[in-house]
Design a protein around this motif. Sequence first.
Motif, mmCIF file in Angstrom:
data_model
loop_
_atom_site.group_PDB
_atom_site.id
_atom_site.type_symbol
_atom_site.label_atom_id
_atom_site.label_comp_id
_atom_site.label_asym_id
_atom_site.label_seq_id
_atom_site.Cartn_x
_atom_site.Cartn_y
_atom_site.Cartn_z
ATOM 1 N N SER A 358 -0.370 1.222 3.330
ATOM 2 C CA SER A 358 -0.304 0.219 4.377
ATOM 3 C C SER A 358 0.232 0.771 5.669
ATOM 4 N N GLY A 359 0.806 1.965 5.643
ATOM 5 C CA GLY A 359 1.376 2.506 6.868
ATOM 6 C C GLY A 359 0.390 3.247 7.717
ATOM 7 N N SER A 360 -0.895 3.283 7.384
ATOM 8 C CA SER A 360 -1.870 4.048 8.135
ATOM 9 C C SER A 360 -2.776 3.136 8.926
ATOM 10 N N GLY A 361 -3.004 3.508 10.176
ATOM 11 C CA GLY A 361 -3.931 2.773 11.015
ATOM 12 C C GLY A 361 -5.330 3.290 10.839
ATOM 13 N N ALA A 362 -6.282 2.648 11.529
ATOM 14 C CA ALA A 362 -7.682 3.041 11.395
ATOM 15 C C ALA A 362 -7.909 4.458 11.886
ATOM 16 N N SER A 363 -7.075 4.952 12.815
ATOM 17 C CA SER A 363 -7.260 6.292 13.358
ATOM 18 C C SER A 363 -6.818 7.373 12.391
ATOM 19 N N GLY A 364 -6.049 7.018 11.371
ATOM 20 C CA GLY A 364 -5.514 8.025 10.462
ATOM 21 C C GLY A 364 -4.055 8.313 10.715
ATOM 22 N N TRP A 365 -3.553 8.005 11.928
ATOM 23 C CA TRP A 365 -2.128 8.175 12.182
ATOM 24 C C TRP A 365 -1.351 7.023 11.544
ATOM 25 N N SER A 366 -0.140 7.303 11.117
ATOM 26 C CA SER A 366 0.677 6.276 10.485
ATOM 27 C C SER A 366 1.143 5.244 11.505
ATOM 28 N N THR A 367 1.152 3.989 11.096
ATOM 29 C CA THR A 367 1.703 2.913 11.925
ATOM 30 C C THR A 367 3.086 2.487 11.446
ATOM 31 N N THR A 368 3.633 3.198 10.473
ATOM 32 C CA THR A 368 4.977 2.905 9.972
ATOM 33 C C THR A 368 5.994 3.121 11.087
ATOM 34 N N PRO A 369 6.854 2.153 11.349
ATOM 35 C CA PRO A 369 7.835 2.316 12.438
ATOM 36 C C PRO A 369 8.730 3.534 12.219
ATOM 37 N N ILE A 370 8.998 4.243 13.291
ATOM 38 C CA ILE A 370 9.891 5.393 13.254
ATOM 39 C C ILE A 370 11.324 4.902 13.450
ATOM 40 N N ASP A 371 12.200 5.229 12.508
ATOM 41 C CA ASP A 371 13.602 4.836 12.609
ATOM 42 C C ASP A 371 14.388 6.000 13.208
ATOM 43 N N ALA A 372 14.678 5.919 14.491
ATOM 44 C CA ALA A 372 15.423 6.975 15.174
ATOM 45 C C ALA A 372 16.841 6.525 15.504
ATOM 46 N N SER A 373 17.318 5.481 14.827
ATOM 47 C CA SER A 373 18.648 4.954 15.118
ATOM 48 C C SER A 373 19.742 5.975 14.833
ATOM 49 N N GLY A 374 19.468 6.924 13.943
ATOM 50 C CA GLY A 374 20.456 7.944 13.631
ATOM 51 C C GLY A 374 20.855 8.776 14.838
ATOM 52 N N LEU A 375 19.958 8.879 15.827
ATOM 53 C CA LEU A 375 20.281 9.644 17.027
ATOM 54 C C LEU A 375 21.376 8.980 17.851
ATOM 55 N N ARG A 376 21.526 7.666 17.688
ATOM 56 C CA ARG A 376 22.555 6.939 18.440
ATOM 57 C C ARG A 376 23.876 6.856 17.671
ATOM 58 N N ALA A 377 23.864 7.306 16.419
ATOM 59 C CA ALA A 377 25.055 7.168 15.576
ATOM 60 C C ALA A 377 26.126 8.193 15.897
ATOM 61 N N LEU A 378 25.745 9.307 16.506
ATOM 62 C CA LEU A 378 26.721 10.355 16.775
ATOM 63 C C LEU A 378 26.265 11.215 17.942
ATOM 64 N N ASP A 379 27.203 11.972 18.494
ATOM 65 C CA ASP A 379 26.925 12.984 19.504
ATOM 66 C C ASP A 379 27.295 14.337 18.911
ATOM 67 N N GLY A 380 26.900 15.399 19.597
ATOM 68 C CA GLY A 380 27.317 16.702 19.122
ATOM 69 C C GLY A 380 26.461 17.841 19.618
ATOM 70 N N LYS A 381 26.852 19.029 19.190
ATOM 71 C CA LYS A 381 26.114 20.250 19.505
ATOM 72 C C LYS A 381 26.141 21.119 18.257
ATOM 73 N N ILE A 382 24.958 21.422 17.750
ATOM 74 C CA ILE A 382 24.847 22.151 16.485
ATOM 75 C C ILE A 382 23.971 23.385 16.703
ATOM 76 N N ALA A 383 24.512 24.537 16.385
ATOM 77 C CA ALA A 383 23.754 25.785 16.430
ATOM 78 C C ALA A 383 23.264 26.095 15.020
ATOM 79 N N LEU A 384 21.970 26.343 14.890
ATOM 80 C CA LEU A 384 21.346 26.564 13.578
ATOM 81 C C LEU A 384 20.706 27.932 13.516
ATOM 82 N N ASP A 385 20.980 28.651 12.443
ATOM 83 C CA ASP A 385 20.351 29.947 12.171
ATOM 84 C C ASP A 385 19.834 29.899 10.737
ATOM 85 N N ALA A 386 18.502 29.805 10.571
ATOM 86 C CA ALA A 386 17.900 29.659 9.240
ATOM 87 C C ALA A 386 16.833 30.718 9.026
ATOM 88 N N SER A 387 16.680 31.150 7.780
ATOM 89 C CA SER A 387 15.656 32.151 7.472
ATOM 90 C C SER A 387 14.261 31.542 7.462
#
Length: 660
Positions: A358-387
């Motif tokens: 049910s989350g897909s539109g006729a175009s093939g892209w998902s119409t499921t709402p994006i929950d980006a509320s986590g971005l407002r939950a905190l501030d910060g600066k994170i340095a990442l080094d991953a293989s």
Amino acid sequence: MRWLFRALALVVLIALSLGGALLLIPSKKIAQIAEARFEEATGRKMTLSGSVHATIWPQLGVRTGRVEIANADWSKDGPMLSAKGLQIGVDPGALIGGEIRVSKVDVLSPNILLERRKDGTGNWEVTPPDAATGGQSASPNPSPGEGGGITAFSLDKAEISDGSVRWIDHASGQRIALTGLDASLALPSFDGPASLDLTGQVNGKALKVNGTLESFASFLAGDPAPTDLALTLDASSIGFKGTFGTAPLAAKGALTASVKDPTALAAIFGQTARDLPKGLGRDTITAKGDVTLGADGAVHLRGGKLTLDGNALSVAGDLSFAKGKPRIDAQIDAGALDLSALEGASGKAGAGGSSSGSGSGASGWSTTPIDASGLRALDGKIALDASSIDFGTAKLGPTKAQITIDSGRAVADLRQVSAYGGSVTGQVVANARNGFSASADLVAKGVSMQPLLSDLADYTRLDAKADLALKLLASGNSEAALARSLSGSGNVAFGKGALEGLDLVGMLRTLDLNYVGEGAKTIFDQITASFTIADGVLSNDDLALKAPLLSAAGKGRVDIGAQSLDYTVTPTALSKADGTGGVKVPLSITGPWAKPKFGLDMKALSGDKVDAAKQDLKAKAEAEIAKKLGITPQEGQSTEDAAKQKLKEEAAKGLLKLFK
């Protein structure tokens, strides 16, 4: 919270201090004296119901009836503490020597209520009457020997049976119930160690606590004291070994933690946890490291080892609350990170340009709402080094990046990213301040397009390395909305490679559209193009392809929102040594990009080779006619003339036969 210990200790000491008079003074009077002394010390009313009397056998001590300690005047939820009674035993030998040594305290079925009102005030915060009126009060920082204003005592064993503790937070509405509480406390020396063993249930889940304080008096005074604590709740556990104090709240030491099913754990405390994706702690979180809790509430972690499901991280970071919400500053080093679950329920569009659910539109892209509320939950600066990092729809190699989050806006600076055999640098922004938007300013070099497009769009027909520069911006609350709003510009250059599923040379040579599908391909030396994007539609008018046997120009539109094509490639089959001439025929590519349709514009056929093809077809037709008629045209004679001559000769032969 140490006031809870002080209140209980004060009740015991008041009862004991009256022990010598218990045989001479009526119990009702004794209760009144005890109540008055408690209220003088704490400002809270204590009520002793029933008799207060001394016991000689089987143990010297004091026994009380029901005990109640009043709550804060703003509370409407009953007394702060109530119990069926107290049984207090003392050491006779120590008592004769003038020392109060408590050998045993039993608190019968205590019910403790801890609550915090909306302004953050706790009901355990008590103010003695003399302090409230400006009189002399106990030192705010009593020495360890003073034990926070409590006369020194010792306790061989104190027990709580069938107790309960309720927690009410009027600001958040949180309610926690600790029931079936059984606890045992040993304090051989007031200045020495104290040990605690406790079992019970928190909102129906099993709780077990074992702890040791090396200096009970220091702890009671609020000073840091060596602490060894182990707590198990349901399937999760936490351990701490270091120092812990309460005035102000501070801790420093080694921490270990194991959380199984964080969602279920949050539910125990009446909280609704964010549904974490696999790889970010949905099932299991383990942690260990050296932690420091400062007086300002900041938490500092050094030498941290964190495991989120199967992802292992080394972490050094700080957690603070300067602006009223969490701020994280951290350095994270990781091996291979599996974040494929971030793709979520939306999934990728299938080969046919759509996906089930049910989350897909006729175009093939998902119409499921994006929950980006986590971005407002905190501030910060994170340095990442991953293989490596697997995002599900995209896979990265060794990655060095810095992520900055400020008031709902996250900026990822890609300082060194290896991806699909090449490198990517630039910046990606996700903004949840007002709705959701995303932007990218990226430069990629030497990226293998076949695996990249396969991961991003299930498109596998372009096999080449590319250099790419692009600027993109999109806004919307779903994949479909982002795709339809996409805008930007860019340019791309492909090196030697192949376009699979389409043989342009074969089409031009035979003028046959059947040179498509599995096994068909167009080999090329170079492709260059620039493009602009507006409202989810990419436009291009300068595509140039160079190949050993042909060249091509292209222009048209790619509707990213609808996942469809309307594009024209005009290839030219090269016939001369200088790479010019030959058949030139436009090829249209239309329809969904997963299953495009191809068409040749035969009316637009042009070029030297077209005329040659026509002459060749004419010669082949005349030869076939001559063969069937059994004629052989003489040099310079057309097939038509030879046929007429043949017809005349045959007619003449027929006439001669008539006259013989």
